[in-house]
Design a protein around this motif. Structure first.
Motif, mmCIF file in Angstrom:
data_model
loop_
_atom_site.group_PDB
_atom_site.id
_atom_site.type_symbol
_atom_site.label_atom_id
_atom_site.label_comp_id
_atom_site.label_asym_id
_atom_site.label_seq_id
_atom_site.Cartn_x
_atom_site.Cartn_y
_atom_site.Cartn_z
ATOM 1 N N ASP A 111 41.825 42.867 45.444
ATOM 2 C CA ASP A 111 42.010 43.467 46.763
ATOM 3 C C ASP A 111 40.781 44.288 47.148
ATOM 4 O O ASP A 111 39.807 44.350 46.414
ATOM 5 C CB ASP A 111 43.254 44.368 46.761
ATOM 6 C CG ASP A 111 44.533 43.583 46.534
ATOM 7 O OD1 ASP A 111 44.658 42.484 47.122
ATOM 8 O OD2 ASP A 111 45.403 44.061 45.779
ATOM 9 N N ILE B 130 47.973 47.549 45.753
ATOM 10 C CA ILE B 130 46.625 47.101 46.098
ATOM 11 C C ILE B 130 45.654 47.635 45.058
ATOM 12 O O ILE B 130 45.644 48.831 44.755
ATOM 13 C CB ILE B 130 46.214 47.602 47.506
ATOM 14 C CG1 ILE B 130 47.263 47.205 48.547
ATOM 15 C CG2 ILE B 130 44.852 47.059 47.897
ATOM 16 C CD1 ILE B 130 46.988 47.757 49.929
ATOM 17 N N GLU C 214 42.617 46.151 55.599
ATOM 18 C CA GLU C 214 44.014 45.767 55.817
ATOM 19 C C GLU C 214 44.759 46.895 56.522
ATOM 20 O O GLU C 214 44.387 48.062 56.411
ATOM 21 C CB GLU C 214 44.719 45.480 54.488
ATOM 22 C CG GLU C 214 44.217 44.296 53.715
ATOM 23 C CD GLU C 214 45.113 43.993 52.527
ATOM 24 O OE1 GLU C 214 46.320 43.755 52.750
ATOM 25 O OE2 GLU C 214 44.622 44.019 51.387
#
Length: 475
Positions: free
Chosen positions: A144, A138, A149
């Motif tokens: 990202d 990530i 998340e």
């Protein structure tokens, strides 16, 4: 390492060993039986063992020391300020980003990290186990951190979980080690106080929870068996408890039968009576000369330090560090483990050294200046920094001004033409901004200077000439 996001032959080491216990059993080599047989090991064979094990020693030392420092495994520690000279758990740490360290024990249950969104020009999550192969699943370079998340981590040995989908989990990542560090680096925008506060608060939102807890079940019992001791330095492990640490690593790492370096390491450890799945028995283990191991480890370390001071070598290999298994050779694995474990691949950052203009080792008996015009500034899409360390340990130089690096986050002042002069000196020159001064203590001490370039313009970097440190005064 395998990521779910939406969906050669063994190398023999021709070595003989000094031992008071030789391994032999009636049906396998997995049991150690003491023997009076004595074999000898050559210096070359011992160095080969050290080179094939250095990445594992270095990362065992780093990951486990961080776990101890923050209260154990499956914990999170988020910085609220830049690191200072009290940090001695890792060589050549950053003083230009904030860290969040999540140390994960994946033996008894899968572990989930809540990853927040970040309003920062640079943020990344880097994952590595004892084998020191680095993955960055990530990063802002991959677009990202736009939304929060939930990321789940597990290994092939994780009890009760083997990769099946879990409701609410955004990514599932299979790693090669039962003990891993998941390290966030976040540019704090320290020159923007309000944004700095916002980013620090976002970092505090990172949380770790086991899969059972996430699913509303009681947490599984945790294995409380003491882990082998860490060392102040990697050489301490080689001297004091190398075999015990290596047996632990063997039991908690996944090895690829088709990977030459994995198989070479297994072969080296087998020569020492160590194999995956065995319990370490001090009474039946091979006796090794710890101080001889230390001396060889120190020799390897100094050899790697010397390589980093060679501009030809660093220009050739500067983009080849901190990669995944199969993408990096043994020499560079050892180099990155010696120089500064837990780094980023070139797609995220590059770390060229700044060496002296006269070719001599940098030493605190002298003052230096690093000059860059506007056109000579590093080709960074995010930001850059220059950080000073002592060469022996790779630690920040202690000083009352708490100043260890120059850059956008640790402080810098560009001149009227857009360039900068960075001074390394025992006393701050009268006309130099404090932000551009790196203090040293006037003594016979070797120095290292590392430039960091985050989210680099790689094509431009291939043509970039890293500035030298010019000597200003002599003692």
């Amino acid at each position: 390492m395998t990521i779910k996001n939406n969906a050669i032959a063994a190398v023999a080491i021709s070595a003989s060993l000094i031992m008071t216990g030789c391994h032999q059993s009636s049906n396998s080599e997995s049991t150690l039986i003491q023997s009076t047989e004595v074999l000898e090991i050559t210096d070359a064979a011992l160095e080969d063992i050290v080179r094939h094990s250095y990445q594992y020693v270095a990362m065992y030392n780093v990951n486990n020391k961080f776990a101890l420092a923050q209260g154990g495994w499956n914990t999170v520690h988020a910085d609220t300020q830049l690191k200072d000279h009290t940090l001695t758990d890792i060589a050549r740490p950053n003083n230009d980003t904030l860290y969040v360290f999540s140390l994960l024990d994946l033996r008894d249950d899968a572990v989930i990290i809540d990853v927040p969104a970040f309003d920062s020009s640079y943020a990344s999550l880097m994952v590595t186990g004892y084998d020191h192969y680095v993955t960055v699943p990530i990063s802002v370079t991959k677009n990202d951190f736009q939304v929060p998340e939930k990321v789940l981590f597990y290994t092939e040995r994780t009890s009760g979980y083997s990769g099946e989908p879990v409701e609410g989990i955004d990514r599932s990542i299979k790693v090669d080690g039962d003990f891993v560090s998941a390290a966030f680096r976040v540019m704090p925008h320290a020159n923007e106080p309000e944004k700095f506060t916002e980013i620090a608060e976002q970092m505090q939102g990172i949380a770790v929870v086991t899969l059972n807890e996430y699913q509303g079940k009681p947490a599984k019992p945790v294995d409380r068996t003491p882990l082998p001791a860490v060392g102040r330095t990697d050489s301490d492990i080689y001297a004091n408890n190398f075999l015990e640490v290596m047996q632990f690593v063997l039991n908690h790492t996944t090895f690829d039968t088709n990977d030459p370096l994995d198989q070479a390491y297994l072969t080296a450890m087998k020569k020492l009576g160590l194999q995956p799945g065995k319990a370490f028995d001090q009474e039946k283990s091979i006796a090794v000369d710890g101080e001889r191991f230390r001396a060889v480890a120190d020799k390897v370390r100094m050899d790697m330090f010397a390589r980093t001071q060679d501009p030809v070598f660093t220009a050739k290999h500067g983009l080849d560090l901190f990669k995944t298994k199969g993408e990096i050779d043994l020499h560079l694995l050892v180099l990155q483990s010696v120089i500064g474990p837990v780094g980023l691949p070139a797609s995220e950052a590059v770390y060229p050294p700044v060496v002296s203009a006269d070719g001599e080792p940098l030493n605190a008996q002298h003052d230096y200046v690093i000059k860059m015009s506007k056109d000579e500034l590093p080709p960074a899409k995010a930001f850059w920094s220059v950080t000073l360390y002592d060469s022996e340990n790779g630690f920040f130089i202690p000083n009352d001004h708490m100043k260890y690096s120059v850059g956008e986050n640790a402080g810098m002042v560009l001149n009227a033409e857009g360039g900068i002069d960075i001074h390394i000196s025992a006393e701050k020159p009268a006309d130099v901004p404090a932000e551009n001064w790196l203090p040293i203590n006037r003594q016979d001490e070797r120095l290292d200077i590392i430039m960091r370039i985050y989210d680099p313009e790689l094509e431009a970097y291939k043509e970039y000439s890293v500035p030298n440190a010019e000597r200003v005064t002599a003692s």
